[in-house]
Write a protein that holds these residues in place. Structure first.
Motif, PDB file in Angstrom:
ATOM      1  N   ALA A  99       0.833  -1.208   0.000  1.00  0.00           N
ATOM      2  CA  ALA A  99       0.000   0.000   0.000  1.00  0.00           C
ATOM      3  C   ALA A  99       0.867   1.258   0.000  1.00  0.00           C
TER       4      ALA A  99
ATOM      5  N   HIS B   7      -6.240  11.250   2.591  1.00  0.00           N
ATOM      6  CA  HIS B   7      -4.773  11.307   2.683  1.00  0.00           C
ATOM      7  C   HIS B   7      -4.380  12.787   2.553  1.00  0.00           C
TER       8      HIS B   7
ATOM      9  N   SER C 156      -2.327  14.093   0.688  1.00  0.00           N
ATOM     10  CA  SER C 156      -2.165  14.458  -0.728  1.00  0.00           C
ATOM     11  C   SER C 156      -3.482  14.797  -1.401  1.00  0.00           C
TER      12      SER C 156
ATOM     13  N   HIS D 245       2.941   3.637  -9.187  1.00  0.00           N
ATOM     14  CA  HIS D 245       3.773   2.793  -8.297  1.00  0.00           C
ATOM     15  C   HIS D 245       2.948   1.963  -7.325  1.00  0.00           C
ATOM     16  N   LYS D 246       1.666   2.317  -7.167  1.00  0.00           N
ATOM     17  CA  LYS D 246       0.825   1.526  -6.240  1.00  0.00           C
ATOM     18  C   LYS D 246       0.275   0.270  -6.911  1.00  0.00           C
TER      19      LYS D 246
ATOM     20  N   MET E  93     -10.665   4.779  -1.200  1.00  0.00           N
ATOM     21  CA  MET E  93     -10.257   3.767  -0.211  1.00  0.00           C
ATOM     22  C   MET E  93      -9.206   4.401   0.696  1.00  0.00           C
TER      23      MET E  93
ATOM     24  N   GLY F  60       1.945  11.432 -10.528  1.00  0.00           N
ATOM     25  CA  GLY F  60       1.400  10.614  -9.442  1.00  0.00           C
ATOM     26  C   GLY F  60       0.148  11.262  -8.864  1.00  0.00           C
ATOM     27  N   THR F  61      -0.395  10.665  -7.836  1.00  0.00           N
ATOM     28  CA  THR F  61      -1.642  11.172  -7.236  1.00  0.00           C
ATOM     29  C   THR F  61      -1.451  12.582  -6.677  1.00  0.00           C
ATOM     30  N   THR F  62      -0.357  12.792  -5.963  1.00  0.00           N
ATOM     31  CA  THR F  62      -0.131  14.104  -5.341  1.00  0.00           C
ATOM     32  C   THR F  62      -0.054  15.186  -6.413  1.00  0.00           C
TER      33      THR F  62
ATOM     34  N   ALA G  43      -5.924   6.269  -5.217  1.00  0.00           N
ATOM     35  CA  ALA G  43      -4.544   5.754  -5.068  1.00  0.00           C
ATOM     36  C   ALA G  43      -4.521   4.349  -4.456  1.00  0.00           C
ATOM     37  N   GLN G  44      -5.398   4.076  -3.498  1.00  0.00           N
ATOM     38  CA  GLN G  44      -5.424   2.742  -2.884  1.00  0.00           C
ATOM     39  C   GLN G  44      -6.458   1.840  -3.559  1.00  0.00           C
TER      40      GLN G  44
ATOM     41  N   SER H  20      -1.738   6.613  -8.714  1.00  0.00           N
ATOM     42  CA  SER H  20      -0.285   6.564  -8.946  1.00  0.00           C
ATOM     43  C   SER H  20       0.107   5.207  -9.514  1.00  0.00           C
TER      44      SER H  20
ATOM     45  N   ASN I   1      -6.103   4.754   3.028  1.00  0.00           N
ATOM     46  CA  ASN I   1      -4.857   3.976   3.127  1.00  0.00           C
ATOM     47  C   ASN I   1      -4.652   3.430   4.540  1.00  0.00           C
TER      48      ASN I   1
ATOM     49  N   ASP J  62      -9.865  10.358  -5.167  1.00  0.00           N
ATOM     50  CA  ASP J  62      -8.514   9.841  -4.925  1.00  0.00           C
ATOM     51  C   ASP J  62      -8.621   8.318  -4.920  1.00  0.00           C
TER      52      ASP J  62
HETATM   53  C1  LIG Z   1      -5.030   7.258  -0.380  1.00  0.00           C
HETATM   54  C2  LIG Z   1      -3.774   7.896  -0.911  1.00  0.00           C
HETATM   55  N1  LIG Z   1      -3.862   9.048  -1.582  1.00  0.00           N
HETATM   56  C3  LIG Z   1      -2.796   9.661  -2.084  1.00  0.00           C
HETATM   57  C4  LIG Z   1      -1.534   9.124  -1.945  1.00  0.00           C
HETATM   58  C5  LIG Z   1      -0.363   9.839  -2.522  1.00  0.00           C
HETATM   59  O1  LIG Z   1       0.204   9.090  -3.550  1.00  0.00           O
HETATM   60  P1  LIG Z   1       1.622   9.510  -4.188  1.00  0.00           P
HETATM   61  O2  LIG Z   1       2.571   9.662  -3.027  1.00  0.00           O
HETATM   62  O3  LIG Z   1       1.959   8.370  -5.083  1.00  0.00           O
HETATM   63  O4  LIG Z   1       1.415  10.787  -4.909  1.00  0.00           O
HETATM   64  C6  LIG Z   1      -1.380   7.938  -1.244  1.00  0.00           C
HETATM   65  C7  LIG Z   1      -0.042   7.363  -1.012  1.00  0.00           C
HETATM   66  O5  LIG Z   1       0.191   6.648  -0.072  1.00  0.00           O
HETATM   67  C8  LIG Z   1      -2.530   7.296  -0.717  1.00  0.00           C
HETATM   68  O6  LIG Z   1      -2.444   6.134  -0.053  1.00  0.00           O
END
Ligand SMILES: Cc1ncc(COP(=O)(O)O)c(C=O)c1O
Length: 366
Positions: free
Chosen positions: A10, A99, A101, A198-199, A144, A72-74, A175-176, A196, A146, A173
């Motif tokens: 995760a 999150h 981000s 990488h996830k 979801m 990426g997500t951020t 990302a998860q 993202s 994290n 978002d």
């Molecule tokens: C729910 C969630 N949103 C956003 C992010 C940010 O992702 P990134 O660091 O790849 O931009 C994460 C990263 O852990 C996340 O778990």
């Protein structure tokens, strides 16, 4: 025993040999820039980017022109916060499962314009309470958490928000969520989705932004690759998605992303392993589990032990976990805790990894 038991997908998913090989092949045999050359090699790179984009679009049930590659997500969340016009009257809706981000880029924007921030209610299981969604102009939805790992009912949450304001702009978002559940942007009827690479087993440095109505928004990054023509009086942008992709794209990572999507489609992480670990941890009296049995991560604390100490002791036993507030301060504030320990898995993890994890936990708490 030097083998690492990596139970932190995760945070970032391990890369398969074929994703790595795809990137090596691109770098060693096919490398050139995209969108800039007319030689056969450069055109082949354009084709590769187009194929990857089509793969992402199919993966999310989107159109190709709705898919923007980001870092990426951020990065994507910050872009969207700048793309959406906000004023002192803007009502931003967020939730405590966000999150940093996802929420901070919008909070900062709205605060700067003296807008209003509301936090939507969570139900008893700390899921977004879609039956009690207030009016919002902009709604940041974490598909979801994290920390808690439960897929949210995104379609119903968005429907409830649209019932209050048909013009609400919804930003998801994912990302998860993306690694565990199928994203269907049409079923969700959302305006933006971010995740993202990488996830899901692709490289760092690449992400995806889905934009439902790309023609309605202005670019927020400026540079090469996005301009059609500059005359004395005006600048004509390229069509979406190029207009949102100023500068050289992360080409190597985009090549790997398509491969990672193909693999994820065939092999998602086995949630049976999380349930097995949940049942085993539940038998240990000093362990308090914070996530639900159905969740996609396993988050817990150990009575009388700081989470950082626990993480260090697990690390000394070669088990990689995530500990701390996991960049999700609000949910910890709500739970009245400073942090927790999270175990999460990729498709590459096995029952032996989980058994080793349980054994290590028992050694530490005994
Ligand atoms: C729910 C969630 N949103 C956003 C992010 C940010 O992702 P990134 O660091 O790849 O931009 C994460 C990263 O852990 C996340 O778990």
């Amino acid at each position: 025993m030097n083998k690492i038991i990596y139970l932190d997908a995760a945070a970032s998913y391990q890369k398969s040999e074929s994703v790595i090989q795809t990137e090596i092949d691109f770098l060693t045999q096919n490398y050139a820039n995209a969108g800039r050359g007319i030689c056969a090699r450069a055109v082949a790179v354009d084709d590769m980017v187009a194929r990857s984009r089509a793969r992402v679009a199919g993966f999310m049930n989107a159109r190709i022109d709705q898919i923007v590659f980001t870092a990426g997500t951020t990065d994507a969340m910050n872009m969207v916060a700048n793309m959406i016009p906000m004023s002192a009257r803007t009502k931003l809706l967020v939730s405590d499962i966000d999150h940093h981000s996802a929420r901070l880029p919008f909070e900062q924007k709205v605060l700067a314009r003296a807008g209003v921030i509301n936090v939507c209610a969570l139900d008893d299981n700390l899921n977004i309470d879609y039956k009690n969604i207030p009016y919002a102009d902009v709604f940041v939805i974490t598909a979801m958490s994290n920390v808690l790992g439960m897929p949210q009912n995104v379609a119903d949450i968005i429907k409830a928000a649209r019932d209050k304001n048909p013009n609400v702009i919804t930003v998801v978002d994912a990302a998860q969520y993306v690694v565990h559940e199928k994203i269907d942007v049409r079923a969700w009827d959302c305006d933006f989705v971010c995740w993202s690479g990488h996830k899901i087993g692709a490289d760092t440095g690449v992400g995806v932004l889905y934009v439902k109505n790309p023609d309605r928004f202005q670019p927020v990054k400026f540079g090469g690759g996005m301009v059609n023509k500059i005359t004395e009086n005006k600048i004509i942008w390229n069509n979406p998605p190029d207009v949102f992709e100023a500068g050289t794209l992360p080409l190597t990572q985009i090549a790997g992303l398509a491969q990672a999507i193909d693999e994820l489609n065939q092999n998602r992480p086995n949630m049976g392993l999380i349930k097995y670990a949940y049942d085993e941890l539940q038998k240990i009296p000093c362990v308090k589990i914070l996530s639900q049995r159905e969740a996609c991560v396993l988050t817990f604390v150990v009575d009388g032990m700081h989470v950082l100490d626990f993480g260090a002791l697990m690390g000394a036993r070669n088990v990689c976990l995530r500990v701390g507030n996991m960049c999700a301060s609000w949910i910890f504030k709500l739970m009245n805790r400073d942090g927790a320990i999270r175990m999460s898995i990729g498709a590459y993890n096995t029952i032996d990894d989980v058994k080793y994890f349980i054994k290590a936990v028992k050694e530490i708490v005994k």
